[in-house]
Design a protein around this motif. Structure first.
Motif, PDB file in Angstrom:
ATOM      1  N   ALA B  62       0.838  -1.209   0.000  1.00 28.95           N
ATOM      2  CA  ALA B  62       0.000   0.000   0.000  1.00 28.95           C
ATOM      3  C   ALA B  62       0.870   1.256   0.000  1.00 28.95           C
ATOM      4  O   ALA B  62       0.591   2.234  -0.715  1.00 28.95           O
ATOM      5  CB  ALA B  62      -0.911  -0.019   1.218  1.00 28.95           C
ATOM      6  N   HIS B  63       1.936   1.185   0.783  1.00 30.90           N
ATOM      7  CA  HIS B  63       2.850   2.332   0.861  1.00 30.90           C
ATOM      8  C   HIS B  63       3.538   2.575  -0.489  1.00 30.90           C
ATOM      9  O   HIS B  63       3.626   3.722  -0.965  1.00 30.90           O
ATOM     10  CB  HIS B  63       3.899   2.051   1.942  1.00 30.90           C
ATOM     11  CG  HIS B  63       4.401   3.305   2.576  1.00 30.90           C
ATOM     12  ND1 HIS B  63       4.940   3.348   3.832  1.00 30.90           N
ATOM     13  CD2 HIS B  63       4.457   4.575   2.120  1.00 30.90           C
ATOM     14  CE1 HIS B  63       5.301   4.575   4.117  1.00 30.90           C
ATOM     15  NE2 HIS B  63       5.018   5.335   3.088  1.00 30.90           N
ATOM     16  N   ALA B  64       3.998   1.463  -1.076  1.00 35.19           N
ATOM     17  CA  ALA B  64       4.677   1.583  -2.376  1.00 35.19           C
ATOM     18  C   ALA B  64       3.708   2.119  -3.423  1.00 35.19           C
ATOM     19  O   ALA B  64       4.070   2.966  -4.258  1.00 35.19           O
ATOM     20  CB  ALA B  64       5.227   0.232  -2.808  1.00 35.19           C
ATOM     21  N   ARG B  65       2.468   1.644  -3.367  1.00 40.63           N
ATOM     22  CA  ARG B  65       1.458   2.115  -4.321  1.00 40.63           C
ATOM     23  C   ARG B  65       1.220   3.625  -4.145  1.00 40.63           C
ATOM     24  O   ARG B  65       1.080   4.362  -5.118  1.00 40.63           O
ATOM     25  CB  ARG B  65       0.149   1.337  -4.101  1.00 40.63           C
ATOM     26  CG  ARG B  65      -0.844   1.498  -5.248  1.00 40.63           C
ATOM     27  CD  ARG B  65      -2.097   0.702  -4.974  1.00 40.63           C
ATOM     28  NE  ARG B  65      -1.874  -0.744  -4.987  1.00 40.63           N
ATOM     29  CZ  ARG B  65      -1.836  -1.468  -6.105  1.00 40.63           C
ATOM     30  NH1 ARG B  65      -2.009  -0.890  -7.271  1.00 40.63           N
ATOM     31  NH2 ARG B  65      -1.630  -2.757  -6.046  1.00 40.63           N
ATOM     32  N   ARG B  66       1.210   4.062  -2.898  1.00 43.52           N
ATOM     33  CA  ARG B  66       1.015   5.487  -2.622  1.00 43.52           C
ATOM     34  C   ARG B  66       2.155   6.318  -3.242  1.00 43.52           C
ATOM     35  O   ARG B  66       1.939   7.375  -3.832  1.00 43.52           O
ATOM     36  CB  ARG B  66       0.981   5.701  -1.106  1.00 43.52           C
ATOM     37  CG  ARG B  66       0.271   6.975  -0.699  1.00 43.52           C
ATOM     38  CD  ARG B  66       0.227   7.109   0.797  1.00 43.52           C
ATOM     39  NE  ARG B  66       1.431   7.742   1.304  1.00 43.52           N
ATOM     40  CZ  ARG B  66       1.854   7.658   2.575  1.00 43.52           C
ATOM     41  NH1 ARG B  66       1.183   6.922   3.436  1.00 43.52           N
ATOM     42  NH2 ARG B  66       2.945   8.279   2.961  1.00 43.52           N
ATOM     43  N   TYR B  67       3.367   5.774  -3.109  1.00 48.11           N
ATOM     44  CA  TYR B  67       4.519   6.469  -3.699  1.00 48.11           C
ATOM     45  C   TYR B  67       4.389   6.561  -5.221  1.00 48.11           C
ATOM     46  O   TYR B  67       4.652   7.595  -5.827  1.00 48.11           O
ATOM     47  CB  TYR B  67       5.819   5.746  -3.341  1.00 48.11           C
ATOM     48  CG  TYR B  67       6.288   5.958  -1.913  1.00 48.11           C
ATOM     49  CD1 TYR B  67       5.905   7.069  -1.173  1.00 48.11           C
ATOM     50  CD2 TYR B  67       7.146   5.036  -1.303  1.00 48.11           C
ATOM     51  CE1 TYR B  67       6.338   7.263   0.123  1.00 48.11           C
ATOM     52  CE2 TYR B  67       7.602   5.218  -0.001  1.00 48.11           C
ATOM     53  CZ  TYR B  67       7.188   6.338   0.703  1.00 48.11           C
ATOM     54  OH  TYR B  67       7.624   6.520   1.990  1.00 48.11           O
ATOM     55  N   MET B  68       3.998   5.424  -5.822  1.00 42.87           N
ATOM     56  CA  MET B  68       3.865   5.411  -7.302  1.00 42.87           C
ATOM     57  C   MET B  68       2.824   6.441  -7.744  1.00 42.87           C
ATOM     58  O   MET B  68       3.021   7.163  -8.721  1.00 42.87           O
ATOM     59  CB  MET B  68       3.417   4.027  -7.795  1.00 42.87           C
ATOM     60  CG  MET B  68       4.352   2.893  -7.454  1.00 42.87           C
ATOM     61  SD  MET B  68       5.926   3.036  -8.268  1.00 42.87           S
ATOM     62  CE  MET B  68       6.863   1.761  -7.435  1.00 42.87           C
ATOM     63  N   GLU B  69       1.736   6.462  -7.036  1.00 42.80           N
ATOM     64  CA  GLU B  69       0.678   7.412  -7.395  1.00 42.80           C
ATOM     65  C   GLU B  69       1.165   8.858  -7.201  1.00 42.80           C
ATOM     66  O   GLU B  69       0.802   9.745  -7.976  1.00 42.80           O
ATOM     67  CB  GLU B  69      -0.576   7.157  -6.541  1.00 42.80           C
ATOM     68  CG  GLU B  69      -1.400   5.998  -7.082  1.00 42.80           C
ATOM     69  CD  GLU B  69      -2.427   5.467  -6.084  1.00 42.80           C
ATOM     70  OE1 GLU B  69      -2.533   6.036  -4.981  1.00 42.80           O
ATOM     71  OE2 GLU B  69      -3.093   4.474  -6.423  1.00 42.80           O
TER      72      GLU B  69
END
Lengths: 302, 146
Positions: B62-69
């Motif tokens: 979830a954290h990595a996805r937040r960064y990508m977004e």
């Protein structure tokens, strides 16, 4: 503006017309964009692509495996690096764009001052029996002040861009050096290079002897040749030597040549001026280097 | 943003300062990323690895996805940002040239007035006074006139 319309035929104040056409208000073509749009967004598109790839792979990654967390972190770091690089390129492009515009405005101010002084000088010679010229026109002082502001801005921009230019030059020099090594020659010919300098002539007997220094000679790039061709054609059309059926953008050609000129070393600029005058031939114009502002200028000779 | 309004005297001021642009890429990156995801500003980027490693496994994605977004949003802002900066430059240039044009127009008008005055002076014919006419009549006739 009154003069440009009068002077298209008479030839007075042509430089002013040329400059205002290139960068004046909307009615004089200011909206014509010279932004480097062709490269716009390439880095950012690449980042978008990377994000898309990462998002797709993200679901398949098992975060219980520590190595995968490292991999994710690496990808975030890579994206950060790419994003910073993208921002750097954007700033560089913007600064170059602004620098070019400031230079152009600065040249215009200088040209206006010169024009005013010329008109004053002529007027005084004709009317007041050749008295010594004295700058009393308050607007010349105003223009000088504007020019000074632009010079300061230009210097600041130059400082901002300096580091990047140094890096570019270092890369360019290294590339030239490696090319020279490969070619086994003492010089390389690129669009901006000049031939000449202290030539070493190889004698038949195999001994090398320094010959007399040759005068620098400008080797034109295809873009410079094209711009020069356009400008000469514009000059001919302005003098009604050729039919104006072929549309040619004189101001844009002048701007392109000025830009090339600006990036050259002083000796290269001299060679460039010689080349430009050769191309002008018998047209009633003369190119020269303005020693005060260091810019390329064209004067009408007849 | 350069000033474009005229001053009370009606004179368009020449811009005295450059438009406010970032000095370098890092400054631009940080100014945008600060709004999007403060954990990704250039100073915080080296800490990303530690942060992710400290997360629970189920939170990492979830954290990595937040960064990508965040990077995706950054990109969109970045594209608009360049256009906005170029618009500012155009505004700056326009103001500068409008001011110069105003100055040159005033100079042209002044020169034309001077020229008109000069022509008017040359054209003005001096009327002779009656005394001058009488004096000329008393003179001996010009021997060259037959």
């Amino acid at each position: 503006m009154i003069f440009p319309f009068i002077t298209q035929r008479s030839g007075i104040c042509e430089p002013r017309m040329l400059r205002f056409m290139g960068a004046g208000g909307p009615e004089t073509g200011a909206e014509r964009s010279v932004e480097p749009t062709e490269r716009h967004g390439q880095t950012l598109d690449r980042i978008d692509q990377m994000i898309g790839d990462n998002m797709r792979k993200l679901d398949g990654i098992d975060t219980l495996v520590a190595e995968n967390v490292d991999l994710l972190a690496q990808r975030v770091e890579d994206l950060g690096k790419q994003a910073k690089e993208g921002a750097g390129k954007t700033v560089q492009r913007t600064q170059e764009f602004l620098f070019q515009r400031v230079q152009h405005a600065s040249d215009t101010v200088h040209m206006l001052i010169q024009e005013t002084l010329d008109v004053d000088r002529e007027g005084r010679q004709n009317i007041a029996e050749r008295r010594t010229v004295n700058i009393t026109d308050p607007r010349v002082l105003q223009l000088s002040e504007d020019g000074l502001s632009l010079s300061k801005m230009s210097t600041r921009l130059h400082e901002m861009m300096g580091r990047k230019l140094d890096e570019k030059n270092a890369t360019g020099d290294a590339l030239d050096a490696s090319l020279e090594d490969q070619e086994g020659t003492g010089r390389s010919v690129t669009w901006q290079k000049t031939e000449g300098g202290l030539a070493v002539a190889k004698q038949e007997g195999g001994t090398e002897q320094a010959s007399q220094p040759e005068k620098e000679k400008y080797v034109p790039s295809p873009s410079a040749e094209k711009s020069m061709g356009d400008l000469v054609l514009a000059m001919k059309q302005a003098n009604s030597e050729v039919a104006a059926d072929k549309k040619v953008d004189g101001p844009a050609a002048f701007q392109a040549l000025s830009q090339e000129f600006h990036g050259m070393k002083p000796e290269q600029q001299d060679a460039f001026v010689v080349w430009v005058n050769e191309q002008i031939g018998n047209e009633p114009y003369k190119a020269g280097k303005d020693n005060l502002s260091g810019t390329l200028r064209f004067d009408r000779t007849a | 943003m350069p000033k474009t309004q005229t001053d009370p005297s009606g004179v368009l001021p020449f811009p005295k300062e450059l438009p406010p642009l970032p000095d370098n890429g890092t400054e631009l990156y940080d100014s945008i990323m600060q709004m999007v995801e403060p954990e990704l500003v250039s100073k915080e980027l080296p800490k990303v690895r530690e942060r992710l490693k400290a997360e629970k496994p189920e939170e990492v994605k979830a954290h990595a996805r937040r960064y990508m977004e965040a990077f995706s949003t950054f990109n969109q802002i970045m594209k608009q940002s360049e256009k906005a900066m170029h618009k500012e430059i155009k505004q700056f240039v326009h103001t500068a040239y409008a001011s110069l044009e105003q100055t040159t127009n005033a100079m042209d008008a002044e020169k034309i007035t001077q020229l008109e005055e000069t022509f008017a002076e040359q054209k003005a014919v001096k009327q002779k006074t009656p005394e001058e006419i009488m004096r000329e009549a008393d003179k001996a006739p010009d021997p060259n006139i037959k």
